[in-house]
Enzyme design. Structure first.
Site, PDB file in Angstrom:
ATOM      1  N   GLU A  33       0.853  -1.108  -0.093  1.00 14.71           N
ATOM      2  CA  GLU A  33      -0.144  -0.118   0.099  1.00 14.71           C
ATOM      3  C   GLU A  33       0.685   1.090   0.136  1.00 14.71           C
ATOM      4  OE1 GLU A  33      -3.174   0.154  -0.619  1.00 14.71           O
ATOM      5  OE2 GLU A  33      -3.670  -2.062  -0.330  1.00 14.71           O
ATOM      6  N   TYR A 116      -6.170   6.648   3.572  1.00 17.70           N
ATOM      7  CA  TYR A 116      -6.487   5.471   2.733  1.00 17.70           C
ATOM      8  C   TYR A 116      -5.819   4.364   3.138  1.00 17.70           C
ATOM      9  CZ  TYR A 116      -5.378   2.241  -0.940  1.00 17.70           C
ATOM     10  OH  TYR A 116      -5.023   1.224  -1.457  1.00 17.70           O
ATOM     11  N   ASP A 134      -9.499   6.194  -2.854  1.00 20.84           N
ATOM     12  CA  ASP A 134      -8.183   6.524  -3.485  1.00 20.84           C
ATOM     13  C   ASP A 134      -8.562   7.084  -4.928  1.00 20.84           C
ATOM     14  OD1 ASP A 134      -8.882   4.176  -4.814  1.00 20.84           O
ATOM     15  OD2 ASP A 134      -6.879   3.681  -5.524  1.00 20.84           O
TER      16      ASP A 134
END
Length: 344
Positions: A33, A116, A134
DNA sequence: AATTCGGGGCA
DNA sequence: TGCCCAGAATT
């Protein structure tokens, strides 16, 4: 079928095979991520493989030097991600016994983990019902529901996060990844495949012929022009000089040749005078121009008009770096490209 | 609320 | 050439 069910169905049939989809291990998910923040999957993928191989666990990463981490990160950009990631690895090892926190609330406290990324880790690893928002999600939601609020206004950010809460599925792990994958593959920015889209029925933007107008994004600031002169010193041992960038600004903690920044493009005469000042300890030197036309290195917010100057000296540098140790240092792509093209 | 962090791919 | 990418931190 409602929106979220269509997303899940599409995802089950179209998802790509990706290494971080084989696991729920928070270390792997976190690493992927962070790497994929503002970065395409295709660009981040080889870095993910490198990092997992070099640092199989968070403990391995925490034990490494920042320089090692930055070197592995070299070329991926946004280097504060690497520095923050490394800092977080140490926190997780030293304060959480090597185990990542399992809730959005705890995760978002860690450096480099914002709304996020905290949502992604909490939902993918721990099944916490927290929708991710996102760039892909902004696009899908703004089009499907026909929302023209700017996605980078504070009102827009709140609105879309709230909308995401309303339409999410309880199978949060697959739903979150599904809506992002759908945005990346099907509801693409420029050429969305609306003709055979399973969500075309019910898509407001398609019905109103506004697919290409959404999402709305506020104007970005204009790029600054900067003029860089790198001094590639070569001494009698064919050693050179690298310096670490400190302070604020781009490429923090990366290495580069001694830099003279000027307000405009300057020629050999000006550089000669400046070099004599900067390297007053050098007894004698000769300067030659490496590139006649400036190399324009383009970043998001600045264009760097760069000239490399070869400063040859018969002296011996006390802090010289040999050409085979040069490649151990983390450097910006601009410097790496030069080193590759120049024979020391 | 606005700006600043990289680098690459694509139409 | 401009836009965007599995955003976050700082100003």
């Amino acid at each position: 079928m409602v929106f979220s069910e269509k997303i899940l169905t599409w995802y089950a049939e179209n998802k790509r095979v990706l290494p971080w989809r084989r696991t729920k291990n928070p270390y792997n998910i976190w690493l992927s991520e962070v790497m994929l923040q503002q970065t395409r999957v295709a660009q981040g993928l080889p870095y993910y493989e490198k990092f997992i191989k070099e640092f199989p666990t968070v403990k391995d990463m925490a034990a490494a030097s920042e320089e090692k981490v930055l070197k592995l990160w070299q070329g991926l950009g946004y280097y504060s991600r690497a520095r923050n990631m490394h800092a977080t690895a140490k926190i997780v090892v030293n304060e959480f016994d090597g185990k990542f926190p399992s809730t959005y609330k705890e995760l978002i406290k860690l450096r480099g983990i914002g709304d996020y990324t905290a949502s992604a880790i909490a939902s993918i690893c721990f099944d916490e019902p927290e929708p991710v928002v996102d760039g892909n999600v902004y696009r899908v939601l703004s089009r499907y529901f026909g929302i023209d609020l700017p996605i980078n206004s504070s009102e827009g950010v709140k609105y879309f996060k709230n909308l995401a809460w309303e339409v999410m599925h309880t199978n949060i792990r697959d739903y979150n990844q599904g809506i992002m994958e759908f945005g990346a593959i099907q509801c693409a920015p420029k050429k969305p495949y609306c003709l055979h889209c399973p969500l075309s029925e019910g898509c407001v933007a398609l019905a109103k012929n506004k697919v290409h107008e959404l999402p709305v994004k506020l104007k970005k600031t204009k790029v600054k022009q900067k003029y860089f002169n790198y001094l590639v010193v070569i001494d009698s041992n064919k050693n050179t000089i690298l310096e670490q960038r400190t302070g604020k600004g781009i490429w923090q903690n990366l290495y580069q040749f001694p830099l003279i920044e000027t307000d405009t493009q300057v020629g050999l005469d000006v550089i000669k005078v400046k070099v004599a000042k900067v390297f007053s300890s050098l007894k004698g030197f000769e300067i030659s121009e490496f590139n006649e036309k400036p190399i324009i290195h383009k970043l998001s917010h600045q264009h760097l008009h760069t000239k490399f100057w070869i400063v040859q000296s018969n002296d011996m540098l006390s802090n010289g770096i040999s050409n085979d140790t040069l490649e151990q240092y983390p450097v910006p792509v601009l410097i790496a490209d030069f080193i590759r093209s120049f024979k020391f």
